[in-house]
Structure formats: C-alpha cells, structure tokens
Write a protein that holds these residues in place. Structure first.
Motif, PDB file in Angstrom:
ATOM      1  N   ASN A 142     -33.208  -8.312  27.792  1.00  0.00           N
ATOM      2  CA  ASN A 142     -31.752  -8.255  27.791  1.00  0.00           C
ATOM      3  C   ASN A 142     -31.294  -7.507  26.545  1.00  0.00           C
ATOM      4  N   GLN A 143     -30.584  -6.400  26.723  1.00  0.00           N
ATOM      5  CA  GLN A 143     -30.202  -5.562  25.585  1.00  0.00           C
ATOM      6  C   GLN A 143     -29.212  -6.256  24.655  1.00  0.00           C
ATOM      7  N   GLN A 144     -28.480  -7.226  25.167  1.00  0.00           N
ATOM      8  CA  GLN A 144     -27.497  -7.911  24.338  1.00  0.00           C
ATOM      9  C   GLN A 144     -28.140  -9.009  23.489  1.00  0.00           C
ATOM     10  N   THR A 145     -29.000  -9.813  24.108  1.00  0.00           N
ATOM     11  CA  THR A 145     -29.603 -10.955  23.401  1.00  0.00           C
ATOM     12  C   THR A 145     -30.956 -10.626  22.792  1.00  0.00           C
ATOM     13  N   GLY A 146     -31.606  -9.568  23.312  1.00  0.00           N
ATOM     14  CA  GLY A 146     -32.938  -9.233  22.820  1.00  0.00           C
ATOM     15  C   GLY A 146     -34.025 -10.120  23.388  1.00  0.00           C
ATOM     16  N   ARG A 147     -33.660 -11.036  24.297  1.00  0.00           N
ATOM     17  CA  ARG A 147     -34.635 -11.966  24.858  1.00  0.00           C
ATOM     18  C   ARG A 147     -35.276 -11.391  26.113  1.00  0.00           C
ATOM     19  N   PHE A 148     -36.508 -11.828  26.344  1.00  0.00           N
ATOM     20  CA  PHE A 148     -37.215 -11.443  27.562  1.00  0.00           C
ATOM     21  C   PHE A 148     -36.472 -12.014  28.763  1.00  0.00           C
ATOM     22  N   ASP A 149     -36.342 -11.195  29.812  1.00  0.00           N
ATOM     23  CA  ASP A 149     -35.584 -11.600  30.990  1.00  0.00           C
ATOM     24  C   ASP A 149     -36.505 -11.611  32.210  1.00  0.00           C
ATOM     25  N   VAL A 150     -36.916 -12.797  32.626  1.00  0.00           N
ATOM     26  CA  VAL A 150     -37.850 -12.911  33.743  1.00  0.00           C
ATOM     27  C   VAL A 150     -37.216 -12.408  35.038  1.00  0.00           C
ATOM     28  N   ASN A 151     -35.886 -12.483  35.136  1.00  0.00           N
ATOM     29  CA  ASN A 151     -35.214 -11.982  36.332  1.00  0.00           C
ATOM     30  C   ASN A 151     -35.341 -10.467  36.441  1.00  0.00           C
ATOM     31  N   ALA A 152     -35.365  -9.785  35.284  1.00  0.00           N
ATOM     32  CA  ALA A 152     -35.559  -8.337  35.292  1.00  0.00           C
ATOM     33  C   ALA A 152     -36.940  -7.986  35.841  1.00  0.00           C
ATOM     34  N   VAL A 153     -37.929  -8.832  35.528  1.00  0.00           N
ATOM     35  CA  VAL A 153     -39.277  -8.617  36.055  1.00  0.00           C
ATOM     36  C   VAL A 153     -39.285  -8.806  37.568  1.00  0.00           C
ATOM     37  N   LYS A 154     -38.641  -9.864  38.019  1.00  0.00           N
ATOM     38  CA  LYS A 154     -38.592 -10.129  39.460  1.00  0.00           C
ATOM     39  C   LYS A 154     -37.899  -8.983  40.199  1.00  0.00           C
ATOM     40  N   THR A 155     -36.813  -8.488  39.599  1.00  0.00           N
ATOM     41  CA  THR A 155     -36.095  -7.366  40.208  1.00  0.00           C
ATOM     42  C   THR A 155     -36.987  -6.134  40.288  1.00  0.00           C
ATOM     43  N   PHE A 156     -37.703  -5.869  39.186  1.00  0.00           N
ATOM     44  CA  PHE A 156     -38.592  -4.712  39.166  1.00  0.00           C
ATOM     45  C   PHE A 156     -39.682  -4.836  40.224  1.00  0.00           C
ATOM     46  N   LEU A 157     -40.308  -6.011  40.326  1.00  0.00           N
ATOM     47  CA  LEU A 157     -41.387  -6.193  41.295  1.00  0.00           C
ATOM     48  C   LEU A 157     -40.864  -6.035  42.723  1.00  0.00           C
TER      49      LEU A 157
END
Length: 725
Positions: free
Chosen positions: A139-154
């Motif tokens: 997440n560009q705002q929080t800097g935290r890893f975003d597991v939902n972004a991974v799911k979206t990518f997959l």
C-alpha cells in the motif's frame, strides 16, 4: 577324445588366457566406472552435509535469482561484479538454508502454510520487506504489505493467459513464487533463532551490573610506557619462546579453507599517441553531427556510445560519472573531453532541463483487438465514455481489468539500456500527464487509456545525448605489448627469474596473499570467494590454473581484463586448510611481535616496580596524559600508543576514586599506571530494569549468534564453484 586330450594338455595355458581375458574385461569396466566417477565429480560445484551439488542444479538457482534481480531492477543484464556477487549470494543462501533446515528438522521445527498466510495477512512483519520487495504488493500510503493486492495479481495472472500481457505477468509471477519461497525460508530461520534466543535470559543482578558498567565514567591521570620506546634490536627472542607463544595463540591461526600466495606481473595495454590522434579525429566528426542532428538517437547509435540515449528526462545520477557535468551544463553541445576515471572520450548534448515528478500515480485500461483498427475503435469508445463521466474502474472491469491505481517512479526506467518508440510514447504520456486528465495513447499493436491521478516528488531532470567511448588502442599497439611481454616471460623459468628480469623490461612484480576460491565464515563474518584474480576481469582461467598448480609453478600468459591486460602468475605458497604453522611467514611475524611485546612489558613492569604516584612514574620516563569518560563496558583509547586497551578499562573500573593503580597494567601497545581523579554516573541516564534486562539478553543473543559458524564447520562445506563460475 583326442581333441579333448589335447585341450587338457594345454589346460594351464588356457586358464592363464581366460584369466587375462576376464581381468581385461573387469579392468575395462572398472576404468569406465572410475571415469564415470571422475566425470560426475567434475560436474559438482560443492558439497553440504554430505550432499553433492550438481552444476546444473546450482545454475538453475542462479538463473532463478538472476531473473528476479532483472525484473525488480528493470534491467536486462547484470555487470560482471553484480554477477559475481549474485554467485556468492546464491551459494550462501543455499548453504545457510540447507544447514538450518537440517538442524531445524532435528528439533522438529517446520513452517506451515497457515503461518505464511498469517504473516501476509497481518502485513507488518519485517520478514515481508526482506523476502517480498515487489512494490505493487504494498500500500503506497501506509507502506504495509497488502495481501489483497497479491490476490488481485494472482487473479489477473490467471486471466492474462493467452493475452498480450501474458509474458509480462509471467515474469512477475515467477518473482512472486521465488519471494514466497524466500519468505518461508526466512521464517524458518527466524523461528530457529528465536528458539536459540529463548535459551538466553537475563536477571536483575546482571542488569544492574551492566548499567553501572556502561554509565559509571572515570577520569584518570595516565602514565604510559609504549613498547615502541624500546628498540626491537634490544630484545632477543629464542625459538623456544616462539614455540611456546605459538601454542598459546594457536586458535588464532586456524584456516577454514585452503588459500594460496602468488607473485605476478600484470601489464595493462594503453593507447599510444598515434591511437589517440585517430580517435580524436573521429570524435571531431561526432561532435559536429551530434550538435546539428534532429534525432540525436541516430548519431549516438552509429557512434557505438557506451551510454544509450532513450529520449526521456533522467536524474543527473543516471548519467553515471557524468553526473556533475550534466548538472552544471547549459543547453547545447560540449566539445570533446576526457574522463580519466573510466579512460573515455565524451561529448554531451544537453537538450532540455525540466522539472518533472519522480513519483506518479496512474491507472490504465489496455485495449487490444483482432486488428489494430479494432483496437483503435474500442479505445475511442472507452475514451469517449470516460469523457462523458463513466467510472474508470467499472469500465475497466468490463474489459477484464481492475483499473486500479499504481505508482510509477523514475528508477523504473532511468537505467534502461534501450527504448523503443512505443515505450517512449507510453512513458512520456505518464510523465507529462495532467492530474485526472485522460489520454488515449496509440501504440503499434493497440491502445492504452491512461489517467494520471497524482504527481509527487518534483525533481529537476535532464534530457541529454551522450557519446562516450573508451580511449582504445589499435591492433598494432596490442601486438607490440604482447611481443615484449612474451619475450620477457620466455626468459623466466622460475619465480626468481620473474623478479630478476622484470627490471630489465620495465615491469613490476607484485604479490597477493591468501587467495581463496571458497567462501567461509571467519570471526563471525562471511569472507567471499575470489572470482577474479587480483581484481582483474576475466581471469578465471588463471584462477583455475592457480588451484591446480604446485608451489614454484609459473603460468602461461593470460589475455584478460577487457582484452587490455596481459598476466603471468607464479604460485609461491600453498596454505592448506587447518592450522597455519609457525613456519608461515605471517604467523611467525605476528608471534614474534607478541613475544617481543611480552619481553618489553617485563622490562617496563620491573622498571615501574614500587612506583606509587604519577610523578614517580614520570620520573621513570612515562608520558603523562589525562583520559576521560572511561567505562568498563568500552575499550579505552590511548592516544600516546594509538591503541585500544581493554585491560586498562577493567583496571580503572576496579580502582576507587582518588587511588593510584596497585600494579602496572600490561596492554596491547604499552604498560600503564594511573591515578583515578574522579568517578561519576553519566548525567541524565536513568535505570530501567526491564529495558536493561532486554538489552542484556540482546547482547547474549549476539554472542550466541555465532552458532551459524559452528553449524557451517560441522556441515563440512566444500566449494568448487571456481571451476565453473
């Protein structure tokens, strides 16, 4: 019967013949078996815990890691130095993982899929940053890893198969698989370390002592007698004393791997005056062409410049050693100038300076059709719909895409080695796009509907065309260098000849010690393997020769570097794995120095016997100085000897304020006596029991972390990568 009797009469002879035939058959099979074993051994890059590592297996690991590096850096190739670093990193990762896996298995320790899922869901573990450095998964705002972004990518990856985006998605997917594997391994390592750490505890008494040791400061008057004040020639050292000191210090001289010492002559070929004149003539033509060219890319390409022109604004640092030059130029074309640090001639045409964002948030819809015309029609339809107020993400979903926002940074393109027209047009649209404005970008095979949503980190960037070429030598110059060097080497049959004839030919014999081809742990640090002999590129053949040669051997002439070095090597000493002996030159020198210091210390301590004040010490020839902020927790630095003295720190801590030292203190570089002037706690520091206990535990864990060296030693790691890489 007659025939049978004849055979019987020749029985002994037949037995011998048959026996020889059987022996030949068995010997042939044994020979084939030995050749097979040797062939297999020649394909092994090393061994860990008794498991041999095949070169193909290791090459697969290298390619996997190399591809990840290329995708993340946006570069197609790695430099030789980066490639060597990668070889070491992959090897060390492999060995470390195997060693920890084996020990963790003995402890019944594993990593479950649920643990991996939990870490990714929480998104806060430092292990994620270490193992998964893929920007789009954060997440560009929080800097935290975003597991939902991974799911979206997959999900996108599955849908992208058999589409124009499949190749790019596959690259990122392979990076993801690699990173996921790294996360699993890193978690296992952390669990193993935590298990070890749980064996280390602290208590109130230790915490209080540690706090006092670190925060009670002493000021002293110091009397110093430096060992250097006694001449070495005035100290006699016997063989018996050297042997005794060697046995005392023997643990310092263990060598985990074999190393070798060499003498060598390296000749670098440089351009002659005639060579330079010809190059300057060519550059004069380049300068005229570059200054007037409508398309600088054509001139840069034809010149075979080492620095590509991609036609986009770049940070000045992207121009490497021309960084400061670019930054200070006015618009226009420079004359021809030389850069000594990389031995090149250069011309720079600065086309534009502009302030552009280094971070851009954007979203896009990729439009493809059966034909280019169909793509154009679809793109126009989407563009018009957006202009009419349609929702970007909803429209993107109709075309099987998310339309989600992504961040683009200058680092993603500034190190590109080439740039086609489509990529340039696409990047220019991103760089120059106004916030919330929509663009319909036409590419060769389709369109992209692009919308910039945010622009940040404005920086001055430079669009410049550079012609950079090495000041190279001609074939005739190279031949002249070779003929002279070849004549010199032909007259050298021994190491002594190498030295004797060097002066006559104007060469310099140099030496290098402790060359190793196996990485190893030493005093808690990883010592990397040597990939290039004496830091000259393309010397791996010489390195292979070195570790198959015998003491006193001279090598052939090696053509190395960037085809600009000639090298000859002599093997002078082999240091086998294990303890170095007292006969070793370096060991003997060190041991001799220690014995000399011991004997000097004896003389000085006898001289200071009975001294009970600073003035009395001064009368004996000691130098007096004031030293402040001495604590038990840190080594005391003595300016007069230029040495850190841990023994002095301990002696001062044990002496009360106002007292004079009871006995002389023997240090690393001298003998000391002192008067404690005062002792006081550091101002503004308060004791916190829990915090101090935690610090003590951390210190203990750091000491215990040397477990890795012990595991490596017990794993009996062998490293033969130098034969292949």
């Amino acid at each position: 019967m007659a025939a049978l009797g004849k055979i019987r009469s020749k029985g002994v002879t037949l037995i011998i013949i048959i026996g020889l035939a059987l022996f030949a058959f068995i010997a042939e099979e044994a020979f084939r078996s030995c050749e097979g074993i040797k062939g297999e051994a020649r394909q092994q890059v090393g061994e860990v815990l008794g498991k041999k590592i095949n070169v193909q297996e290791f090459q697969t690991l290298i390619e996997e890691y190399s591809n990840v590096q290329k995708v993340l850096s946006g570069r197609e190739t790695l430099t030789d130095q980066e490639q060597n670093e990668l070889y070491d990193r992959v090897w060390q990762m492999y060995v470390t993982n195997k060693v920890i896996e084996a020990d963790a298995e003995h402890a019944g320790m594993t990593v479950t899929d649920q643990e991996i899922t939990d870490i990714m869901t929480q998104g806060t573990s430092p292990l994620l940053q270490q193992a998964i450095p893929i920007p789009q998964f954060y997440n560009q705002q929080t800097g935290r890893f975003d597991v939902n972004a991974v799911k979206t990518f997959l999900d996108q990856y599955e849908k992208s198969k058999n589409t124009p985006q499949a190749a790019q998605m596959e690259e990122v997917y392979q990076v993801w698989l690699f990173c996921e594997k790294q996360l699993r391994q890193n978690l296992l390592t952390q669990k193993y370390q935590n298990l070890l750490a749980s064996c280390v505890i602290s208590n109130k008494v230790e915490a209080e002592l540690a706090f006092n040791d670190a925060n009670e400061e002493s000021e002293i008057q110091l009397a110093t007698l430096a060992y250097s004040s006694i001449k070495d020639t005035d100290v006699k050292v016997t063989d018996e004393e050297l042997k005794a000191k060697y046995e005392e210090l023997k643990a310092l001289f263990v060598l985990p791997v074999e190393t070798r010492d060499i003498k060598y002559v390296d000749v670098q070929i440089v351009a002659s005056a005639t060579d330079k004149a010809g190059l300057n003539k060519s550059f004069a033509t380049y300068q005229q062409q570059l200054a007037t060219a409508e398309d600088p890319a054509e001139v840069v390409t034809k010149s075979a410049s080492e620095m590509p022109y991609i036609g986009l604004p770049l940070s000045n640092t992207a121009y490497q050693n021309l960084s400061d030059t670019i930054k200070n130029l006015e618009i226009g074309t420079t004359g021809v100038f030389e850069m000594a640090d990389d031995n090149t001639l250069n011309i720079v045409r600065l086309i534009a300076k502009q302030t552009v964002p280094d971070s851009i948030e954007f979203r896009q819809i990729q439009v493809a059709g059966k034909t280019v015309e169909e793509s154009r029609q679809k793109a126009d339809s989407i563009y018009n719909a957006l202009q009419g107020g349609a929702d970007f993400e909803e429209l993107a979903k109709k075309y099987g895409q998310t339309g989600e926002k992504n961040w683009f940074t200058g680092n993603m393109y500034e190190h590109a080695t080439s740039m086609n027209i489509d990529n340039r047009n696409y990047l220019e649209a991103i760089l120059n796009g106004e916030v919330n404005a929509t663009k319909n970008v036409e590419l060769t095979q389709g369109n992209i509907i692009l919308q910039v949503t945010d622009r940040r980190d404005m920086k001055e960037k430079y669009q410049a065309a550079v012609i950079k070429k090495p000041i190279s030598f001609t074939k005739d110059t190279r031949t002249a260098y070779y003929n002279k060097f070849s004549e010199y080497v032909s007259k050298c049959q021994t190491v002594e000849d190498l030295q004797k004839n060097a002066v006559k030919y104007g060469y310099k014999v140099q030496e290098a010690k402790d060359i190793n081809v196996s990485s190893f742990m030493y005093n808690g640090q990883m010592i990397p393997a040597t990939h290039e002999l004496v830091q000259i590129a393309k010397t791996r053949e010489a390195l292979r020769w070195l570790f198959n040669a015998k003491e006193g051997d001279l090598s052939q002439i090696y053509d190395c570097g960037d085809n600009d070095h000639y090298l000859v090597v002599a093997l002078t000493k082999v240091h086998p794995q294990g303890y170095r002996t007292l006969e070793d030159e370096q060991v003997k020198e060190f041991v001799t120095r220690q014995v000399m210091n011991d004997k000097k210390a004896e003389k000085m301590m006898a001289k200071l016997k009975g001294v009970n004040s600073i003035n009395a010490a001064k009368a004996k020839g000691a130098k007096i100085s004031t030293v402040s902020q001495i604590t038990f927790a840190a080594n005391t630095m003595v300016q007069e000897t230029g040495s850190f003295e841990p023994a002095l720190s301990g002696a001062v801590a044990a002496t009360k304020a106002g007292q004079f030292s009871k006995n002389p203190v023997k240090g690393n570089a001298g003998v000391y006596m002192f008067q404690v002037v005062k002792k006081a706690k550091r101002a503004g520091v308060k004791f916190n029991l829990n915090e101090q206990m935690s610090q003590c535990a951390q210190v203990s864990i750091q000491y215990a972390s040397n477990f890795m060296q012990d595991l490596m030693n017990s794993a009996k790691v062998s490293d033969s990568r130098y034969l292949f890489f």
